[in-house]
Enzyme design. Sequence first.
Site, PDB file in Angstrom:
ATOM      1  N   LYS A 115      -3.273 -19.635  -1.009  1.00  0.00           N
ATOM      2  CA  LYS A 115      -2.583 -18.451  -0.214  1.00  0.00           C
ATOM      3  C   LYS A 115      -1.806 -19.072   0.916  1.00  0.00           C
ATOM      4  O   LYS A 115      -2.042 -20.071   1.478  1.00  0.00           O
ATOM      5  CB  LYS A 115      -3.705 -17.450   0.301  1.00  0.00           C
ATOM      6  CG  LYS A 115      -3.135 -16.124   0.733  1.00  0.00           C
ATOM      7  CD  LYS A 115      -3.168 -15.081  -0.720  1.00  0.00           C
ATOM      8  CE  LYS A 115      -2.832 -13.877  -0.383  1.00  0.00           C
ATOM      9  NZ  LYS A 115      -2.809 -13.060  -1.576  1.00  0.00           N
ATOM     10  N   GLY A 227      -4.623   6.373  -1.294  1.00  0.00           N
ATOM     11  CA  GLY A 227      -3.436   5.152  -1.243  1.00  0.00           C
ATOM     12  C   GLY A 227      -2.432   5.603  -2.455  1.00  0.00           C
ATOM     13  O   GLY A 227      -2.550   5.736  -3.503  1.00  0.00           O
ATOM     14  N   TYR A 228      -1.394   5.681  -1.888  1.00  0.00           N
ATOM     15  CA  TYR A 228      -0.037   6.426  -2.831  1.00  0.00           C
ATOM     16  C   TYR A 228       0.960   5.460  -2.925  1.00  0.00           C
ATOM     17  O   TYR A 228       2.053   5.744  -2.909  1.00  0.00           O
ATOM     18  CB  TYR A 228       0.175   7.824  -2.817  1.00  0.00           C
ATOM     19  CG  TYR A 228       0.489   8.395  -4.110  1.00  0.00           C
ATOM     20  CD1 TYR A 228      -0.619   8.483  -5.250  1.00  0.00           C
ATOM     21  CD2 TYR A 228       1.734   8.866  -4.366  1.00  0.00           C
ATOM     22  CE1 TYR A 228      -0.325   9.229  -6.268  1.00  0.00           C
ATOM     23  CE2 TYR A 228       2.154   9.450  -5.589  1.00  0.00           C
ATOM     24  CZ  TYR A 228       1.150   9.807  -6.478  1.00  0.00           C
ATOM     25  OH  TYR A 228       1.297  10.138  -7.671  1.00  0.00           O
ATOM     26  N   GLY A 229       0.696   3.949  -2.819  1.00  0.00           N
ATOM     27  CA  GLY A 229       1.968   2.996  -2.578  1.00  0.00           C
ATOM     28  C   GLY A 229       1.756   2.544  -4.086  1.00  0.00           C
ATOM     29  O   GLY A 229       1.703   3.326  -5.035  1.00  0.00           O
ATOM     30  N   ALA A 231       0.271   0.512  -5.992  1.00  0.00           N
ATOM     31  CA  ALA A 231      -0.821   0.146  -6.818  1.00  0.00           C
ATOM     32  C   ALA A 231      -1.307   1.774  -7.318  1.00  0.00           C
ATOM     33  O   ALA A 231      -1.716   2.152  -8.507  1.00  0.00           O
ATOM     34  CB  ALA A 231      -2.059  -0.579  -6.263  1.00  0.00           C
TER      35      ALA A 231
HETATM   36  P1  NAD Z   1       1.484  -0.379  -0.489  1.00  0.00           P
HETATM   37  O1  NAD Z   1       1.886  -0.760   0.654  1.00  0.00           O
HETATM   38  O2  NAD Z   1       2.660  -0.111  -1.567  1.00  0.00           O
HETATM   39  O3  NAD Z   1       0.557   1.030  -0.421  1.00  0.00           O
HETATM   40  C1  NAD Z   1      -0.435   1.110   0.286  1.00  0.00           C
HETATM   41  C2  NAD Z   1      -0.788   2.776   0.318  1.00  0.00           C
HETATM   42  O4  NAD Z   1      -1.939   2.903   1.224  1.00  0.00           O
HETATM   43  C3  NAD Z   1       0.375   3.594   1.001  1.00  0.00           C
HETATM   44  O5  NAD Z   1       0.626   4.699   0.335  1.00  0.00           O
HETATM   45  C4  NAD Z   1      -0.353   3.837   2.258  1.00  0.00           C
HETATM   46  O6  NAD Z   1       0.233   5.056   3.063  1.00  0.00           O
HETATM   47  C5  NAD Z   1      -1.918   3.985   1.850  1.00  0.00           C
HETATM   48  N1  NAD Z   1      -2.693   3.890   3.111  1.00  0.00           N
HETATM   49  C6  NAD Z   1      -2.439   3.046   4.253  1.00  0.00           C
HETATM   50  N2  NAD Z   1      -3.665   3.244   5.044  1.00  0.00           N
HETATM   51  C7  NAD Z   1      -4.152   4.341   4.499  1.00  0.00           C
HETATM   52  C8  NAD Z   1      -5.451   5.018   4.868  1.00  0.00           C
HETATM   53  N3  NAD Z   1      -5.870   4.928   6.123  1.00  0.00           N
HETATM   54  N4  NAD Z   1      -5.972   6.153   3.817  1.00  0.00           N
HETATM   55  C9  NAD Z   1      -5.356   6.241   2.798  1.00  0.00           C
HETATM   56  N5  NAD Z   1      -4.180   5.562   2.509  1.00  0.00           N
HETATM   57  C10 NAD Z   1      -3.776   4.848   3.429  1.00  0.00           C
HETATM   58  O7  NAD Z   1       0.284  -1.314  -1.257  1.00  0.00           O
HETATM   59  P2  NAD Z   1       0.118  -1.871  -2.636  1.00  0.00           P
HETATM   60  O8  NAD Z   1       0.667  -2.814  -3.208  1.00  0.00           O
HETATM   61  O9  NAD Z   1      -0.263  -0.427  -3.394  1.00  0.00           O
HETATM   62  O10 NAD Z   1      -1.586  -2.379  -2.223  1.00  0.00           O
HETATM   63  C11 NAD Z   1      -2.671  -1.486  -2.029  1.00  0.00           C
HETATM   64  C12 NAD Z   1      -3.994  -2.385  -2.108  1.00  0.00           C
HETATM   65  O11 NAD Z   1      -3.974  -3.016  -3.443  1.00  0.00           O
HETATM   66  C13 NAD Z   1      -3.945  -3.422  -1.078  1.00  0.00           C
HETATM   67  O12 NAD Z   1      -5.451  -3.847  -0.841  1.00  0.00           O
HETATM   68  C14 NAD Z   1      -3.324  -4.806  -1.879  1.00  0.00           C
HETATM   69  O13 NAD Z   1      -4.018  -6.011  -1.216  1.00  0.00           O
HETATM   70  C15 NAD Z   1      -4.008  -4.172  -3.410  1.00  0.00           C
HETATM   71  N6  NAD Z   1      -3.151  -5.149  -4.389  1.00  0.00           N
HETATM   72  C16 NAD Z   1      -2.001  -4.905  -4.572  1.00  0.00           C
HETATM   73  C17 NAD Z   1      -1.375  -5.657  -5.571  1.00  0.00           C
HETATM   74  C18 NAD Z   1       0.335  -5.206  -5.959  1.00  0.00           C
HETATM   75  O14 NAD Z   1       0.551  -5.949  -6.915  1.00  0.00           O
HETATM   76  N7  NAD Z   1       0.557  -4.192  -5.292  1.00  0.00           N
HETATM   77  C19 NAD Z   1      -2.221  -6.652  -6.206  1.00  0.00           C
HETATM   78  C20 NAD Z   1      -3.475  -7.057  -6.056  1.00  0.00           C
HETATM   79  C21 NAD Z   1      -4.119  -6.104  -5.057  1.00  0.00           C
END
Ligand code: NAD
Length: 425
Positions: A115, A227-229, A231
């Site tokens: 990392k 969470g609506y990002g 993932a």
């Molecule tokens: P992202 O930034 O695209 O989305 C994060 C989402 O979480 C956003 O919609 C944000 O508004 C929401 N959020 C933030 N604080 C919040 C709260 N207090 N309550 C509810 N929602 C909240 O991130 P992502 O890439 O979707 O990643 C999300 C998780 O998945 C992280 O833990 C990340 O480490 C994990 N992850 C992602 C990937 C990937 O490829 N995207 C891979 C492995 C793990």
Amino acid sequence: METKREKSTTSNEMNAYDNALKQLERTADIIGLNPDVHEILKQPKRILSVSIPIKLDNGSVKNFQGYRVQFNDARGPFKGGIRYHPNVTLDEVKALAAWMTWKCAVADIPYGGAKGGVICDPKNMSLGEKERLTRRYTSAIADFIGPYRDVPAPDVYTDPQTMAWILDTYSQIQGHLVPECVTGKPIALGGSEGRNNSTARGCVIAAREAAKTIGLPLNGATAAIQGYGNAGSWSAILLEELGVKVVAVSDSRGGIYNKLGFDSKKVEAFKEKTGSVVGFEGTESISNNNLLELGVDILIPAALENQITATNAGKIKAKIVSEAANGPTTPEADRILEKNKVLLIPDILANSGGVIVSYLEWVQNLNRTHWTEAQVNAELEQKIITAFKSTYEKSKKLNVSMRDAALALAIERVGRAIQTLGIWP
Ligand code: NAD
């Protein structure tokens, strides 16, 4: 070796590396890990600490602190993302490097774990400053990365453009283009089809396999997603394709609920326009806490760490929890969910779709080929199904939770590689 234990971006209360060591210890007990292997796995193989001086837009020079932690490479080149965040600490990067090692081993892809992190505030940096930071950081670690040594990828606040700068800098130093030195690149530079939704796809396939094992029909089943990002939104869309009704989703501003379900693609378009899911037509608002406790079949935490805790774990009604986020469940909550017979698919398995497709990107680059999205998705599906089955069987055999089983599988695999290689000299 530092002794100070620090806070980090992954944990507000607990030191992440202490947690990683505790997990290792617990697993060592479960599987009867060889003590020599245990001794080796207590520390990363290599820790790079570099200073990164860059010219800011205002003409002054600022020195940033960067790390690359290479935890173990007994099963293949080191692999792991690079994080830009003001709260990055060395202990956090060490923990994340250990977890990457386990994740690659559960997925059975030929990588070790690493990392990277740079202490900076990317939200307050210009594009030019971020480019100079990335290029100088890359040059500082260039001797220790590369397609057969250590292959970086995006993480928090780094993206395909960041990978393009790393690729260019590394290639300029080598004197020829080396697309296979990073993954998560733009498609124009050899990035893979299917990478943008690979984490969610893996998470949903794992949930589907879990549903089969408990005899839960997915057509008409219900789900809630925190969470609506990247993932979370893709998990919603892909669950719907399987006939699951997504009844609640949330983001940092709050959540929405409709017991009849809603169209996740429309929610995504609404969020794109307004910046939040909150206020989507035909839904009532729900707090993030209440969302977790809804009487749904499937719960996907896809936001932050430490969301399911000793306080709310007893109120979780979902039959399946598939952890898209890293570390959303505390160890105390784990025990409660286990007692209540909730089938939890642990993060190192449930969100391994991202690193699996990173691996497929690397394979395509090394072979100078480009697969269709259907080919990538088929490979991903096969790997997740195999990882789920192996973990499930392990949990039955050892009579432990899926989290303990995934760690047991991973640490056994890494341990076997270390023992077979032997200790040189
Ligand atoms: P992202 O930034 O695209 O989305 C994060 C989402 O979480 C956003 O919609 C944000 O508004 C929401 N959020 C933030 N604080 C919040 C709260 N207090 N309550 C509810 N929602 C909240 O991130 P992502 O890439 O979707 O990643 C999300 C998780 O998945 C992280 O833990 C990340 O480490 C994990 N992850 C992602 C990937 C990937 O490829 N995207 C891979 C492995 C793990």
